[in-house]
Design a protein around this motif. Structure first.
Motif, short mmCIF file in Angstrom:
data_model
loop_
_atom_site.label_atom_id
_atom_site.label_comp_id
_atom_site.label_asym_id
_atom_site.label_seq_id
_atom_site.Cartn_x
_atom_site.Cartn_y
_atom_site.Cartn_z
N SER A 70 27.65 11.61 -28.96
CA SER A 70 29.08 11.78 -28.74
C SER A 70 29.36 12.88 -27.72
O SER A 70 30.16 12.72 -26.79
CB SER A 70 29.77 12.10 -30.06
N LYS A 71 28.68 14.00 -27.88
CA LYS A 71 28.89 15.14 -26.98
C LYS A 71 28.39 14.81 -25.57
O LYS A 71 29.05 15.13 -24.58
CB LYS A 71 28.16 16.36 -27.54
N ALA A 72 27.24 14.16 -25.48
CA ALA A 72 26.71 13.78 -24.17
C ALA A 72 27.63 12.79 -23.48
O ALA A 72 27.91 12.91 -22.28
CB ALA A 72 25.32 13.17 -24.32
N SER A 73 28.14 11.82 -24.22
CA SER A 73 29.04 10.83 -23.65
C SER A 73 30.31 11.48 -23.13
O SER A 73 30.79 11.17 -22.03
CB SER A 73 29.37 9.76 -24.70
N ALA A 74 30.87 12.41 -23.91
CA ALA A 74 32.09 13.11 -23.48
C ALA A 74 31.83 13.93 -22.22
O ALA A 74 32.65 13.94 -21.30
CB ALA A 74 32.60 14.01 -24.60
N SER A 75 30.70 14.57 -22.17
CA SER A 75 30.36 15.38 -21.00
C SER A 75 30.20 14.52 -19.75
O SER A 75 30.74 14.84 -18.69
CB SER A 75 29.07 16.16 -21.28
N MET A 76 29.47 13.42 -19.89
CA MET A 76 29.29 12.50 -18.76
C MET A 76 30.63 11.92 -18.31
O MET A 76 30.90 11.80 -17.12
CB MET A 76 28.33 11.38 -19.14
N MET A 77 31.46 11.55 -19.28
CA MET A 77 32.75 10.96 -18.98
C MET A 77 33.65 11.94 -18.24
O MET A 77 34.29 11.58 -17.25
CB MET A 77 33.45 10.50 -20.25
N THR A 78 33.70 13.19 -18.70
CA THR A 78 34.58 14.15 -18.05
C THR A 78 34.16 14.39 -16.60
O THR A 78 35.00 14.50 -15.72
CB THR A 78 34.65 15.49 -18.83
N ASP A 79 32.85 14.47 -16.36
CA ASP A 79 32.36 14.59 -14.98
C ASP A 79 32.84 13.42 -14.13
O ASP A 79 33.22 13.59 -12.98
CB ASP A 79 30.83 14.60 -14.94
N LEU A 80 32.79 12.25 -14.71
CA LEU A 80 33.06 11.01 -13.97
C LEU A 80 34.53 10.83 -13.61
O LEU A 80 34.85 10.30 -12.55
CB LEU A 80 32.57 9.83 -14.81
N VAL A 81 35.45 11.25 -14.47
CA VAL A 81 36.86 10.90 -14.27
C VAL A 81 37.67 11.92 -13.48
O VAL A 81 38.77 11.61 -13.03
CB VAL A 81 37.58 10.58 -15.60
N ILE A 82 37.17 13.13 -13.32
CA ILE A 82 37.92 14.12 -12.54
C ILE A 82 38.10 13.61 -11.11
O ILE A 82 37.15 13.16 -10.48
CB ILE A 82 37.21 15.49 -12.54
N GLY A 83 39.35 13.68 -10.66
CA GLY A 83 39.66 13.23 -9.29
C GLY A 83 39.96 11.75 -9.19
O GLY A 83 40.21 11.23 -8.11
N LYS A 84 39.93 11.05 -10.32
CA LYS A 84 40.20 9.61 -10.32
C LYS A 84 41.61 9.35 -10.85
O LYS A 84 42.14 10.11 -11.65
CB LYS A 84 39.18 8.87 -11.17
N ASP A 85 42.19 8.23 -10.41
CA ASP A 85 43.51 7.86 -10.92
C ASP A 85 43.35 6.92 -12.12
O ASP A 85 42.25 6.47 -12.45
CB ASP A 85 44.40 7.26 -9.83
N LYS A 86 44.47 6.63 -12.76
CA LYS A 86 44.43 5.84 -13.99
C LYS A 86 43.83 4.45 -13.78
O LYS A 86 43.11 3.96 -14.65
CB LYS A 86 45.83 5.72 -14.59
N ALA A 87 44.10 3.82 -12.67
CA ALA A 87 43.54 2.48 -12.42
C ALA A 87 42.01 2.55 -12.32
O ALA A 87 41.30 1.71 -12.89
CB ALA A 87 44.13 1.88 -11.15
N GLU A 88 41.50 3.55 -11.61
CA GLU A 88 40.05 3.72 -11.49
C GLU A 88 39.43 4.04 -12.85
O GLU A 88 38.36 3.52 -13.20
CB GLU A 88 39.72 4.87 -10.53
N ALA A 129 28.99 6.89 -28.96
CA ALA A 129 29.05 6.91 -27.49
C ALA A 129 30.44 6.56 -26.97
O ALA A 129 30.87 7.08 -25.94
CB ALA A 129 28.03 5.94 -26.91
N THR A 130 31.16 5.70 -27.69
CA THR A 130 32.46 5.24 -27.18
C THR A 130 33.63 6.10 -27.65
O THR A 130 34.73 5.99 -27.10
CB THR A 130 32.71 3.77 -27.58
N LEU A 131 33.42 6.97 -28.63
CA LEU A 131 34.52 7.79 -29.15
C LEU A 131 35.26 8.57 -28.05
O LEU A 131 36.49 8.52 -27.99
CB LEU A 131 34.02 8.73 -30.25
N PRO A 132 34.57 9.29 -27.17
CA PRO A 132 35.31 10.01 -26.13
C PRO A 132 36.10 9.08 -25.21
O PRO A 132 37.22 9.40 -24.81
CB PRO A 132 34.22 10.74 -25.33
N TRP A 133 35.55 7.93 -24.91
CA TRP A 133 36.21 6.97 -24.03
C TRP A 133 37.46 6.40 -24.68
O TRP A 133 38.50 6.24 -24.03
CB TRP A 133 35.22 5.86 -23.64
N HIS A 134 37.37 6.10 -25.98
CA HIS A 134 38.54 5.60 -26.70
C HIS A 134 39.62 6.68 -26.81
O HIS A 134 40.81 6.39 -26.77
CB HIS A 134 38.15 5.08 -28.08
#
Length: 147
Positions: A70-88, A129-134
């Protein structure tokens, strides 16, 4: 790369992110753009806070108690979404969630989060793995659910 080497890479990556998560810090109660979700299967709880400029995420961080996945997924996700818009972000979420269910997707767009494809071998860990994304999805796309 052999299957054994991929499994080893998966484990090493998850542990590295879990031990040293990026964008991990307490979420202030004054942060108005935040959502919290709980995974009763594993006991994970995560709160995500974002700063938006229009539809663009300019900052994001998370906090909570969770397992390594869960923690790894959240960390990877936060790296990935910074600078992206809602559609992306919606497209990334769709790809990630499909990937964790074993569907074929363009994983190149997911950056290091594609390493979490290994959770398909452990069905009870998919929710981890999906908790942070949800949680982010609830925050950005369904305000009623996020509160």
């Amino acid at each position: 790369m052999s299957l054994h080497n991929l499994d080893n890479l998966y484990r090493q990556s998850v542990m590295a992110y879990a031990k040293h998560p990026r964008h991990y810090r307490p979420v202030a109660t004054t942060d108005c753009n935040q959502a919290t979700k709980y995974n009763p299967t594993c006991g994970d709880t995560i709160t995500i806070s974002v700063e938006l400029s229009g539809d663009l995420i300019t900052d994001i961080h998370f906090y909570g108690d969770g397992c390594a996945i869960s923690k790894a997924s959240a960390s990877m996700m936060t790296d990935l979404v910074i600078g992206k818009d809602k559609a992306e972000i919606q497209q990334l979420m769709d790809n990630f969630l499909k990937m964790t269910m074993g569907e074929q997707v363009d994983t190149d767009t997911l950056g290091e989060a594609q390493l979490l494809a290994g959770v398909t071998k452990f069905p009870t860990r998919i929710k981890c793995a999906t908790l942070p994304w949800h949680t982010l999805q609830a925050l950005l796309f369904s305000k009623e659910e996020a509160k």
